[in-house]
Design a protein around this motif. Structure first.
Motif, mmCIF file in Angstrom:
data_model
loop_
_atom_site.group_PDB
_atom_site.id
_atom_site.type_symbol
_atom_site.label_atom_id
_atom_site.label_comp_id
_atom_site.label_asym_id
_atom_site.label_seq_id
_atom_site.Cartn_x
_atom_site.Cartn_y
_atom_site.Cartn_z
ATOM 1 N N GLY A 174 0.852 -1.193 0.000
ATOM 2 C CA GLY A 174 0.000 0.000 0.000
ATOM 3 C C GLY A 174 0.883 1.236 0.000
ATOM 4 N N ASN A 175 0.471 2.247 0.754
ATOM 5 C CA ASN A 175 1.229 3.511 0.779
ATOM 6 C C ASN A 175 2.688 3.300 1.183
ATOM 7 N N LEU A 176 2.871 2.659 2.329
ATOM 8 C CA LEU A 176 4.233 2.494 2.839
ATOM 9 C C LEU A 176 5.036 1.505 1.990
ATOM 10 N N ASP A 213 0.539 -8.572 -2.347
ATOM 11 C CA ASP A 213 -0.595 -7.843 -1.783
ATOM 12 C C ASP A 213 -1.863 -8.643 -2.049
ATOM 13 N N ILE A 214 -2.880 -8.330 -1.258
ATOM 14 C CA ILE A 214 -4.155 -9.024 -1.415
ATOM 15 C C ILE A 214 -5.080 -8.284 -2.381
ATOM 16 N N SER A 228 4.571 -4.692 5.610
ATOM 17 C CA SER A 228 3.876 -3.398 5.656
ATOM 18 C C SER A 228 2.392 -3.599 5.360
ATOM 19 N N THR A 229 1.853 -4.628 5.985
ATOM 20 C CA THR A 229 0.403 -4.887 5.924
ATOM 21 C C THR A 229 -0.248 -4.223 7.144
ATOM 22 N N PHE A 263 7.242 -3.257 9.831
ATOM 23 C CA PHE A 263 6.672 -1.919 10.027
ATOM 24 C C PHE A 263 5.301 -1.992 10.689
ATOM 25 N N PRO A 305 2.637 -2.273 13.425
ATOM 26 C CA PRO A 305 2.796 -2.035 14.868
ATOM 27 C C PRO A 305 2.282 -3.200 15.708
ATOM 28 N N VAL A 344 10.350 -1.400 13.142
ATOM 29 C CA VAL A 344 10.557 0.034 12.869
ATOM 30 C C VAL A 344 9.323 0.784 13.353
ATOM 31 N N LEU A 363 8.300 4.643 13.288
ATOM 32 C CA LEU A 363 8.535 6.064 13.020
ATOM 33 C C LEU A 363 7.886 6.915 14.113
#
Ligand code: NAI
Length: 217
Positions: free
Chosen positions: A95-97, A119-120, A155-156, A179, A181, A195, A197
């Motif tokens: 996605g975005n990230l 990606d799904i 990054s999901t 990434f 959380p 990570v 941010l």
């Protein structure tokens, strides 16, 4: 330098090494070939004794009265960080990230080669970023059965992060750059680097507020 000595370095020192590496690169670009720990201290913001202590962990590259040979130090720190090797990466959750990471070509220059994006979202299927195809998440298991992947970028959304990690053939994975959380549960053989941010952003907001309070005193 041997692997044993690298293995004994504290994480606190390791986390400072990328900063040394970045500043040394800038010095080389400015054609500075020699630097004292005092000058390096002014530049980086660590104390001169911290710098000497850090670099002594690797056998000390400096010479009394001469300082450090910038190129030698840069190359050695690069080797310690494993930047003299190449790594194959995949991104899960494009996605975005995920797409921002995929578009950042500087990683490629440092030896991190992106080989696939998973990606799904069916709308992404058939598309590419820099000639790298988006693949359906259902292909992940087979892909990791057939390819060794040094680094898996997660990054999901956090809710699905563990379930995608569970699809990996862990024998063919070196580490995870996470990434999402959430704390991933993985076998000890896999290295995970989380990570956040937010941590940096919230530290900044603390500092902004601290400054405001100081100015009102
Ligand atoms: P996004 O919604 O733009 O992207 C998430 C992508 O994951 C989407 O393309 C979606 O289709 C895909 N996805 C959803 N379920 C999936 C599955 N089961 N398998 C494969 N792909 C799946 O979200 P964004 O903004 O890119 O954030 C992604 C993640 O990164 C989130 O967990 C977010 O909290 C985290 N994040 C972490 C930061 C950090 O500093 N650690 C900073 C920004 C975001």
């Amino acid at each position: 330098m041997n692997n044993k000595s690298i293995a004994n370095i504290s994480m606190a020192v390791i986390r400072r090494l990328p900063k040394y590496h970045r500043y040394l690169k800038e010095l080389l670009e400015k054609e500075v070939y020699r630097i004292s720990s005092k000058e390096l201290s002014k530049l980086i913001g660590f104390t001169a004794s911290q710098i000497r202590q850090d670099l002594n962990c690797f056998g000390g590259f400096g010479q009394q009265g001469y300082g450090y040979n910038v190129e030698e130090l840069y190359n050695e720190i690069g080797k310690i960080l494993g930047l003299d090797k190449t790594y194959k990466l995949i991104i899960i959750g494009a996605g975005n990230l995920g797409q921002a990471i995929a578009n950042y070509t500087n990683y490629e220059r440092s030896g991190f080669e992106l080989i696939a994006l998973f990606d799904i979202n069916p709308k992404l299927q058939g598309l590419k970023i820099r000639d790298i195809p988006f693949r359906d998440i259902d292909e992940l298991e087979q892909f990791t059965n057939e390819n060794y992947i040094d680094i898996v970028v997660i990054s999901t959304p956090k809710e699905v992060a563990q379930s995608v990690v569970d699809k990996l053939n862990i024998k063919n994975v070196g580490g995870i750059w996470n990434f999402a959380p959430t704390d991933l549960k993985v076998s000890d053989e896999i290295v995970v680097e989380n990570v956040h941010l937010n941590e940096s952003l919230f530290t900044l907001s603390y500092l902004l507020n601290e400054r405001e309070l100081e100015s009102k005193k």
